[in-house]
Scaffold this motif. Structure first.
Motif, PDB file in Angstrom:
ATOM      1  N   ASP A   1      31.286  95.417 -11.366  1.00 38.27           N
ATOM      2  CA  ASP A   1      30.033  95.060 -10.680  1.00 38.27           C
ATOM      3  C   ASP A   1      29.313  96.327 -10.244  1.00 38.27           C
ATOM      4  OD1 ASP A   1      30.560  92.114 -10.433  1.00 38.27           O
ATOM      5  OD2 ASP A   1      32.346  92.949  -9.482  1.00 38.27           O
TER       6      ASP A   1
ATOM      7  N   TYR B   1      20.155  89.920 -13.901  1.00 36.63           N
ATOM      8  CA  TYR B   1      20.668  89.687 -15.259  1.00 36.63           C
ATOM      9  C   TYR B   1      19.573  89.257 -16.239  1.00 36.63           C
ATOM     10  CZ  TYR B   1      25.132  89.789 -12.776  1.00 36.63           C
ATOM     11  OH  TYR B   1      26.209  90.156 -12.002  1.00 36.63           O
TER      12      TYR B   1
ATOM     13  N   SER C   1      26.299  96.501 -14.842  1.00 37.09           N
ATOM     14  CA  SER C   1      26.841  97.085 -13.604  1.00 37.09           C
ATOM     15  C   SER C   1      25.717  97.683 -12.778  1.00 37.09           C
ATOM     16  CB  SER C   1      27.827  98.202 -13.941  1.00 37.09           C
ATOM     17  OG  SER C   1      28.898  97.703 -14.695  1.00 37.09           O
ATOM     18  N   GLU C   2      25.908  97.660 -11.476  1.00 39.91           N
ATOM     19  CA  GLU C   2      25.027  98.402 -10.570  1.00 39.91           C
ATOM     20  C   GLU C   2      25.585  99.824 -10.467  1.00 39.91           C
ATOM     21  OE1 GLU C   2      22.264  97.257  -9.079  1.00 39.91           O
ATOM     22  OE2 GLU C   2      22.537  95.297 -10.029  1.00 39.91           O
TER      23      GLU C   2
ATOM     24  N   ARG D   1      20.737  91.302  -8.096  1.00 38.83           N
ATOM     25  CA  ARG D   1      21.181  91.306  -9.495  1.00 38.83           C
ATOM     26  C   ARG D   1      20.540  90.136 -10.229  1.00 38.83           C
ATOM     27  NH1 ARG D   1      27.492  92.253  -9.801  1.00 38.83           N
ATOM     28  NH2 ARG D   1      26.968  93.317 -11.736  1.00 38.83           N
TER      29      ARG D   1
ATOM     30  N   PRO E   1      31.672  93.716  -4.275  1.00 38.67           N
ATOM     31  CA  PRO E   1      31.957  93.724  -5.718  1.00 38.67           C
ATOM     32  C   PRO E   1      33.414  93.334  -5.967  1.00 38.67           C
ATOM     33  CG  PRO E   1      31.845  95.980  -4.856  1.00 38.67           C
ATOM     34  CD  PRO E   1      31.435  95.064  -3.741  1.00 38.67           C
TER      35      PRO E   1
END
Ligand code: IPE
Ligand code: IPE
Ligand code: MG
Length: 232
Positions: free
Chosen positions: A175, A228, A197-198, A226, A9
Motif C-alpha cells: 500500500d 485507483y 502503491s502510495e 486512493r 497500510p
C-alpha cells in the motif's frame, strides 16, 4: 497526530537507502553505514509491531547491487547472516514470520541455508510478516513469474496470473512504499506489485530512520485519497 487503525497500510515496502552517504559523511567506510542501517531495521521492526502493521518488505540487496565492490557485497551478506542468527528468539517471541523474495541461488551457501532455516522455523508466526528482498529486482520478478507460467503449460496469461506467481506470491500488494535518503525513484523495486502503491520519500538517511520517521510516513499515508483510476 493520532494513527487511525482502520486506515493503516497492510503492507509497507521500504527502500532503505543512504547507508553509504551516512558513513561517508562521517569519514567512515561504507560498510559501517550498512552496520548502522541494520540497527535501523531492528528499530523499525519494533515500531511496525507497535503500530500493528501486518507485512513489511525491506529492500536489502538489488539485482543491480552486484555492481558494487566485493568487499561491500561481502560486508552486506555478513550483516544479513548475523542479523538472522541473532534475531531468531526475537522473531519467535514477537510472532515475526520471515520470508524472502529474490534469487537466493547466487548467495553464499551458508547465508541461503541460514535464511531457509529461519523461514521454516518462523513460518507459523502471524503478527508481522518480514519479507526480505535479497538479490531482488522487479523485472527479474516478472520474468520469474512468466517462466513459472510457461513451465506450467499456460498458453495465454492474464494480469492476475503474473501477480500470483511473483516472488511475493500470497502477500498483499504494498500500500505504501517508503524510500529514505532523498532519492525519488523506484530502482526496480516491486514494479508490478507497486502499480497503485502510495509513495513516501524522506530525506533522512536510512541509518537515522526511526519510529518517529515511520509514524510521519503513516500519518501522511492516512491523508491520501486512493482512487485507483476511479472517481470519488
Ligand atoms: C542502501 O544504502 C543499502 C543498499 C543498497 C544495500 P546505499 O549503500 O545505497 O547508500 P548510498 O545510496 O550509497 O548512500
Ligand atoms: C536501492 O538502492 C536498492 C536497495 C535499497 C537495496 P540503490 O542505492 O541501489 O539504488 P540507486 O542505485 O540509487 O538507484
Ligand atoms: Mg543508494
Amino acid at each position: 497526530m493520532q494513527l487511525i487503525e482502520s486506515k493503516l497500510p497492510t503492507h509497507i515496502g521500504i527502500i532503505m537507502d543512504g547507508n553509504g552517504r551516512w558513513a561517508t559523511k562521517r569519514g567512515l567506510p561504507r560498510n559501517l553505514g550498512h552496520k548502522e542501517g541494520m540497527k535501523a531495521v531492528e528499530r523499525t521492526i519494533d515500531a511496525l509491531i507497535k503500530f500493528k502493521i501486518k507485512v513489511v518488505t525491506f529492500f536489502a540487496f538489488s539485482t543491480e547491487n552486484w555492481k558494487r565492490s566485493k568487499e561491500e557485497i561481502d560486508g552486506i551478506f555478513s550483516l544479513v547472516r548475523e542479523y538472522l542468527k541473532t534475531n531468531r528468539d526475537y522473531f519467535n517471541n514477537k510472532g515475526v514470520q520471515v520470508r524472502s523474495m529474490g534469487d537466493l541461488s547466487k548467495f553464499p551457501k551458508d547465508l541461503s541455508s541460514e535464511l531457509e532455516n529461519v523461514k521454516e522455523e518462523t513460518k507459523d508466526n502471524d503478527k508481522l510478516i518480514l519479507n526480505l528482498a535479497l538479490n531482488y529486482g522487479g523485472r527479474a520478478d516478472i520474468v520469474y513469474s512468466v517462466n513459472k507460467l510457461i513451465k506450467s503449460g499456460k498458453k495465454e496469461i492474464n494480469e492476475k496470473d503474473i501477480l500470483d506467481n511473483l516472488y511475493s506470491e500470497g502477500l498483499a500488494e504494498p500500500d505504501l512504499i517508503i524510500r529514505s535518503s532523498g532519492e525519488q525513484r523506484i530502482s526496480n523495486f516491486m514494479i508490478y506489485q507497486g502499480a497503485y502503491s502510495e509513495f513516501y520519500f524522506t530525506k533522512t538517511l536510512w541509518p537515522d530512520f526511526d519510529e518517529k520517521c515511520l509514524k510521519k510516513a503513516l500519518v501522511d499515508f492516512q491523508k491520501r485519497d486512493r482512487r485507483y483510476g476511479g472517481i470519488k
